[in-house]
Design a protein around this motif. Structure first.
Motif, PDB file in Angstrom:
ATOM      1  N   PRO A 114       0.831  -1.221   0.000  1.00  0.00           N
ATOM      2  CA  PRO A 114       0.000   0.000   0.000  1.00  0.00           C
ATOM      3  C   PRO A 114       0.859   1.263   0.000  1.00  0.00           C
ATOM      4  O   PRO A 114       0.543   2.228  -0.689  1.00  0.00           O
ATOM      5  N   LYS A 115       1.920   1.241   0.747  1.00  0.00           N
ATOM      6  CA  LYS A 115       2.773   2.424   0.812  1.00  0.00           C
ATOM      7  C   LYS A 115       3.407   2.680  -0.562  1.00  0.00           C
ATOM      8  O   LYS A 115       3.515   3.819  -1.021  1.00  0.00           O
ATOM      9  N   GLY A 116       3.809   1.578  -1.181  1.00  0.00           N
ATOM     10  CA  GLY A 116       4.410   1.697  -2.513  1.00  0.00           C
ATOM     11  C   GLY A 116       3.434   2.308  -3.510  1.00  0.00           C
ATOM     12  O   GLY A 116       3.794   3.178  -4.308  1.00  0.00           O
ATOM     13  N   ILE A 117       2.185   1.881  -3.439  1.00  0.00           N
ATOM     14  CA  ILE A 117       1.174   2.416  -4.363  1.00  0.00           C
ATOM     15  C   ILE A 117       0.919   3.886  -4.082  1.00  0.00           C
ATOM     16  O   ILE A 117       0.884   4.716  -4.983  1.00  0.00           O
ATOM     17  N   ALA A 118       0.776   4.223  -2.789  1.00  0.00           N
ATOM     18  CA  ALA A 118       0.539   5.617  -2.422  1.00  0.00           C
ATOM     19  C   ALA A 118       1.688   6.490  -2.906  1.00  0.00           C
ATOM     20  O   ALA A 118       1.489   7.557  -3.481  1.00  0.00           O
ATOM     21  N   ASN A 119       2.886   6.016  -2.697  1.00  0.00           N
ATOM     22  CA  ASN A 119       4.061   6.766  -3.133  1.00  0.00           C
ATOM     23  C   ASN A 119       4.055   6.959  -4.654  1.00  0.00           C
ATOM     24  O   ASN A 119       4.310   8.040  -5.171  1.00  0.00           O
ATOM     25  N   PHE A 120       3.720   5.883  -5.350  1.00  0.00           N
ATOM     26  CA  PHE A 120       3.716   5.909  -6.808  1.00  0.00           C
ATOM     27  C   PHE A 120       2.708   6.925  -7.342  1.00  0.00           C
ATOM     28  O   PHE A 120       3.001   7.735  -8.225  1.00  0.00           O
ATOM     29  N   LEU A 121       1.509   6.905  -6.760  1.00  0.00           N
ATOM     30  CA  LEU A 121       0.440   7.774  -7.262  1.00  0.00           C
ATOM     31  C   LEU A 121       0.571   9.222  -6.795  1.00  0.00           C
ATOM     32  O   LEU A 121       0.033  10.131  -7.414  1.00  0.00           O
ATOM     33  N   ILE A 122       1.269   9.421  -5.681  1.00  0.00           N
ATOM     34  CA  ILE A 122       1.357  10.791  -5.165  1.00  0.00           C
ATOM     35  C   ILE A 122       2.679  11.444  -5.547  1.00  0.00           C
ATOM     36  O   ILE A 122       2.711  12.550  -6.089  1.00  0.00           O
ATOM     37  N   LEU A 123       3.775  10.744  -5.287  1.00  0.00           N
ATOM     38  CA  LEU A 123       5.058  11.444  -5.356  1.00  0.00           C
ATOM     39  C   LEU A 123       5.965  11.073  -6.523  1.00  0.00           C
ATOM     40  O   LEU A 123       6.917  11.782  -6.812  1.00  0.00           O
ATOM     41  N   ASP A 124       5.690   9.943  -7.184  1.00  0.00           N
ATOM     42  CA  ASP A 124       6.622   9.509  -8.220  1.00  0.00           C
ATOM     43  C   ASP A 124       6.503  10.382  -9.466  1.00  0.00           C
ATOM     44  O   ASP A 124       5.477  10.383 -10.142  1.00  0.00           O
ATOM     45  N   ARG A 125       7.570  11.115  -9.778  1.00  0.00           N
ATOM     46  CA  ARG A 125       7.485  12.063 -10.891  1.00  0.00           C
ATOM     47  C   ARG A 125       7.764  11.417 -12.242  1.00  0.00           C
ATOM     48  O   ARG A 125       7.733  12.069 -13.271  1.00  0.00           O
ATOM     49  N   ARG A 126       8.011  10.114 -12.232  1.00  0.00           N
ATOM     50  CA  ARG A 126       8.112   9.399 -13.510  1.00  0.00           C
ATOM     51  C   ARG A 126       6.736   8.965 -13.991  1.00  0.00           C
ATOM     52  O   ARG A 126       6.534   8.619 -15.143  1.00  0.00           O
ATOM     53  N   MET A 127       5.796   8.947 -13.082  1.00  0.00           N
ATOM     54  CA  MET A 127       4.461   8.417 -13.366  1.00  0.00           C
ATOM     55  C   MET A 127       3.562   9.557 -13.872  1.00  0.00           C
ATOM     56  O   MET A 127       3.274  10.496 -13.132  1.00  0.00           O
ATOM     57  N   PRO A 128       3.117   9.509 -15.146  1.00  0.00           N
ATOM     58  CA  PRO A 128       2.456  10.681 -15.750  1.00  0.00           C
ATOM     59  C   PRO A 128       1.079  11.018 -15.191  1.00  0.00           C
ATOM     60  O   PRO A 128       0.481  11.981 -15.632  1.00  0.00           O
ATOM     61  N   ARG A 129       0.587  10.241 -14.253  1.00  0.00           N
ATOM     62  CA  ARG A 129      -0.696  10.598 -13.659  1.00  0.00           C
ATOM     63  C   ARG A 129      -0.560  10.876 -12.169  1.00  0.00           C
ATOM     64  O   ARG A 129      -1.578  11.061 -11.484  1.00  0.00           O
ATOM     65  N   SER A 130       0.676  10.879 -11.658  1.00  0.00           N
ATOM     66  CA  SER A 130       0.839  11.127 -10.222  1.00  0.00           C
ATOM     67  C   SER A 130       0.577  12.603  -9.903  1.00  0.00           C
ATOM     68  O   SER A 130       0.666  13.466 -10.778  1.00  0.00           O
ATOM     69  N   LEU A 131       0.244  12.854  -8.643  1.00  0.00           N
ATOM     70  CA  LEU A 131      -0.037  14.228  -8.239  1.00  0.00           C
ATOM     71  C   LEU A 131       1.192  15.106  -8.439  1.00  0.00           C
ATOM     72  O   LEU A 131       1.087  16.246  -8.884  1.00  0.00           O
ATOM     73  N   ALA A 132       2.379  14.550  -8.109  1.00  0.00           N
ATOM     74  CA  ALA A 132       3.601  15.338  -8.249  1.00  0.00           C
ATOM     75  C   ALA A 132       3.867  15.679  -9.713  1.00  0.00           C
ATOM     76  O   ALA A 132       4.254  16.806 -10.048  1.00  0.00           O
ATOM     77  N   PHE A 133       3.626  14.728 -10.583  1.00  0.00           N
ATOM     78  CA  PHE A 133       3.837  14.957 -12.013  1.00  0.00           C
ATOM     79  C   PHE A 133       2.901  16.057 -12.516  1.00  0.00           C
ATOM     80  O   PHE A 133       3.309  17.010 -13.179  1.00  0.00           O
ATOM     81  N   CYS A 134       1.606  15.929 -12.155  1.00  0.00           N
ATOM     82  CA  CYS A 134       0.611  16.905 -12.616  1.00  0.00           C
ATOM     83  C   CYS A 134       0.941  18.301 -12.091  1.00  0.00           C
ATOM     84  O   CYS A 134       0.875  19.282 -12.829  1.00  0.00           O
ATOM     85  N   ALA A 135       1.309  18.374 -10.789  1.00  0.00           N
ATOM     86  CA  ALA A 135       1.607  19.682 -10.187  1.00  0.00           C
ATOM     87  C   ALA A 135       2.829  20.306 -10.850  1.00  0.00           C
ATOM     88  O   ALA A 135       2.872  21.517 -11.100  1.00  0.00           O
TER      89      ALA A 135
END
Lengths: 313, 476
Positions: free
Chosen positions: A222-243
């Motif tokens: 779960p932590k890995g998924i949360a990290n991926f979706l929120i903070l991972d800037r390689r992931m084009p749909r993450s919050l960090a990427f969008c911001a």
């Protein structure tokens, strides 16, 4: 550029993004319904909630039946976020800003609308759903390809991208908001098969089940998924990427126009908050609160952009 | 091909195997084409138009609000000699129209000279008192004119109507040619067709040259549209796009420091020339229609102060009014000192008792039009009308005679179209597009050919089942 045109571009690309996001949610929910019949209704409910149309759905239907949900999300004209409504709204905005678009982008958008209007004219039987979702994906890809391949990188492109990332950030955050409890470390049945399915749905609803495994060697936590979706800037749909993209495109505008606005401060602030955070800190402060905060800030930035660039007056 | 002897066909000569001169090459080509392949091409054209979104909106039709104007793949071909003659006549007429407009809003010499009844001006709704004494920048009233022509014989051309307000259709002229170029490139190597694609740039130059000149550098030009629900929205966005100007609506504009400015993402920016596709009465809620949301409050005052160019100028409708039309030969002569090169269709003014009684007696042979009507609405085509329709119209006519004019039913020329059964003649008209600037008059070779798709029909309007054709003017 006219303020109206800036607004039209912003909304055109928000709606295009929305149609794709809705299709992706349907795909995740449908897969879930096929593999886990027992949890079907609950899953559909969270998917409708993530699409932001729960009250509209419940006003119409008394239960979460697979066929009803799919029809509502795919083609209900009264659901402003249905794929059909979103594509129609995108095309209306495209007509409004047609002079700002290349012929390729306009034609791809028009064709997307014509194709999907035809495909979605009648309810979609279950056996045709995968093919229909494939068509939706393909049509959006054609519009995106035309945008990247033919548009000048100027203010027109910036407003298109800004709309895209506001919508995308909002969508990912809503999926997290609906499912945040599945990702909390304290949850008692961690590692059970139910959780695995839930996690997979989350990843599928942002089309990230493969990329996550690829990056994390198959270790789903779960932590890995949360990290991926929120903070991972390689992931084009993450919050960090969008911001980051949002702040970046706004910065191009400020450069181009030689003027900074309140939206720039807000967007940069949001980008920094994501950049300087860790998943442990976020979980400690409360995942739910964090995601809610993101949704609020993202909306506020959207409103400021609309005001700063005079979309309506 | 079916033969129709009572009408002049622009391609075929009755009883002769050879087509008329301009169609020689084309005729050879089409004879060699596979008919099935041609039909496929025709449906390809439709797909092309739909994908490009070349549509018009139909009012009061919710379900299918965007429609295509049917396109016929057989071009209408005009020889260099015919065109040279026509364009001289058009230029003369447009020159006279501008002189007439200036005169009507200033000294009214033509009325003083007794060549035009004063009541035709004073009692005319198309006459705009707000324009009295106003001289538009560069002296140009009608920056864009569409002159509707019909042909009845080898040398017989008539002007049916002068569209001096906001003539539309030029985007179809341009897109029809683009479509033909894409579908039949080989035809354009075999025939030397004069290009039309320079129109948008000429329009831009022409508008820029008509600017009030209060700017530094290039004048700022914008196209004003009533919005995406207007029937001609496609054309408005097409022209703005092709000229590289903004496409604005009334709510994008406001009065800022004595000028009309548009709301951009970077604040308000003044406009020098507004190509407005909004009718006079909706242009300014302060000066005209108070409920109009399409215009800009105060724009007429800015205009009168010489701080913006409106194209066309307000009040030009007085020149294409159907009651004025019958005086056009006199008007041309009065202002140019020459006989009119283009003929007028004989016209009975129903406001005159003698004419009215003639019209009532011959209703079944005549075409009767509303003085202020357009788009083929409210019009009677006598020979095509039933007894009941005739008597109904006769009553309407008796009630308000001055609202109508009548003309003989012209034997409009035909050009073949491609039907399921092969080529078949259909009636056509022609709308050439004329640009007027202080530097001169420019006419795009050819224009928009409208064609009545129904066999025997004389009504070419797109709202009434008409289609369009590409129009070729051949090089010498």
């Amino acid at each position: 550029m006219l303020g109206k045109t800036a607004g039209g571009l912003f909304w055109m690309f928000r709606y295009l993004e929305r149609s794709e996001n809705t299709a992706r949610l349907i795909e995740a929910g449908f897969r879930m319904a096929l593999t886990r019949s027992a949890v079907g209704a609950d899953e559909w409910k969270s998917i409708v909630t993530a699409a932001g149309v729960r009250s509209e759905f419940e006003a119409r239907y008394s239960a979460y039946e697979t066929q009803d949900v799919i029809d509502f999300l795919l083609r209900d004209p009264d659901n402003s976020s249905s794929v059909k409504s979103s594509v129609e709204a995108a095309r209306i905005n495209a007509r409004l800003v047609r002079i700002a678009l290349t012929r390729e982008v306009w034609e791809a958008t028009n064709e997307c609308w014509m194709t999907l209007t035809k495909v979605l004219a009648e309810p979609i039987p279950e056996r045709d759903l995968p093919a229909v979702l494939g068509t939706i994906r393909q049509q959006s890809a054609l519009v995106r390809g035309a945008l990247h391949g033919t548009m000048l990188r100027n203010d027109i492109y910036d407003f298109a991208r800004i709309g895209t990332f506001i919508e995308r950030g909002d969508s990912t955050a809503r999926i997290l908001d609906v499912k945040y409890y599945v990702l909390l470390p304290s949850i008692s049945y961690v590692g059970s098969s139910l959780d695995n399915v839930q996690w997979e749905t989350i990843l599928r609803s942002v089309s990230a089940h493969r990329s996550y495994r690829w990056l994390n060697g198959g270790e789903i936590t779960p932590k890995g998924i949360a990290n991926f979706l929120i903070l991972d800037r390689r992931m084009p749909r993450s919050l960090a990427f969008c911001a980051a993209k949002l702040a970046g495109n706004l910065a191009y505008l400020a450069d181009d126009y030689g003027e900074r606005h309140s939206c720039h401060e807000l967007a940069e602030h949001l980008r920094e908050r994501l950049r300087n955070n860790t998943i442990d800190m976020i979980l400690e402060d409360g995942l739910h609160e964090f995601v809610q905060g993101f949704i609020r800030d993202n909306i506020a930035i959207g409103n400021e952009i609309e005001r700063n660039y005079r979309f309506t007056g | 091909m079916q033969e129709s002897s009572s009408f002049f066909d622009e391609m075929l000569v009755p009883g002769d195997e050879n087509p008329r001169e301009p169609y020689r090459n084309y005729s050879k080509w089409i004879k060699q084409e596979d008919p099935a392949a041609l039909k496929r091409k025709a449906s390809e054209a439709e797909t092309f138009f739909r994908r490009t979104g070349i549509t018009f909106n139909v009012y009061g039709d919710d379900q299918a609000t965007e429609r295509l104007i049917p396109f016929d793949i057989v071009p209408r071909i005009v020889s260099a000699r015919e065109w040279a003659k026509l364009s001289r006549g058009i230029e003369q007429r447009v020159r006279a129209i501008n002189a007439f407009l200036h005169d009507i809003y200033h000294r009214q010499e033509i009325v003083r000279a007794g060549r035009l009844p004063a009541r035709l001006i004073a009692e005319n709704e198309a006459f705009l008192p707000q324009m009295i004494g106003v001289s538009p920048p560069g002296g140009v009233y009608t920056h864009i004119v569409g002159v509707d022509l019909v042909r009845t014989g080898p040398e017989e051309f008539y002007v049916l109507e002068d569209n001096a307000r906001t003539p539309s259709g030029v985007s179809y002229m341009l897109e029809n040619r683009e479509t033909m170029l894409q579908m039949f490139p080989e035809l354009f190597s075999a025939n030397k067709v004069v290009a039309v694609s320079g129109y948008p740039q000429n329009l831009r130059r022409s508008l820029a040259a008509s600017s009030p000149g209060k700017h530094e550098g290039n004048p700022v030009i914008a196209v004003l549209t009533p919005g995406i629900h207007n029937s001609a929205y496609f054309e408005h966005s097409f022209l703005a796009d092709q000229m590289g100007t903004e496409l604005v609506e009334g709510h994008d504009l406001k009065l800022v420091d004595g000028r009309i400015a548009m709301r951009t993402a970077q604040g308000y920016k003044p406009i020098d020339v507004l190509y407005r596709r909004v009718d006079d009465e909706f242009l300014d809620p302060l000066n005209f229609h108070p409920d109009s949301l399409l215009g800009v409050p105060g724009i007429m005052d800015v205009y009168r102060a010489g701080n913006i160019t409106l194209a066309n100028a307000p009040g030009t409708g007085i020149a294409d009014d159907k009651a004025i039309y019958s005086y056009m030969p006199d008007i041309v002569e009065f202002y140019t000192g020459e006989k009119a090169l283009l003929q007028n269709v004989p016209t009975w003014r129903c406001s005159e008792a003698e004419s009215l009684s003639y019209v009532q007696d011959h209703l079944a042979e005549l075409v009767v039009k509303e003085v202020h009507g357009s788009g083929g609405y409210g019009m009677l085509v006598g020979p095509a009308a039933s007894k009941k329709e005739l008597s109904k119209f006769s009553a309407k006519l008796a009630e308000n005679p001055s609202n109508y004019i009548a003309q003989p039913t012209l034997a409009l020329s035909t050009v073949p179209i491609l039907t399921r059964k092969g080529l078949a003649p259909r009636h056509v008209d022609l709308r050439p597009f004329v640009l007027v600037s202080p530097q001169g008059i420019k006419i795009t070779p050819g224009g928009l050919t409208r064609v009545a798709l129904k066999e025997g029909s004389l009504v070419v309007n797109s709202s009434q089942g008409g289609g369009t054709k590409d129009t070729w003017v051949l090089e010498e």
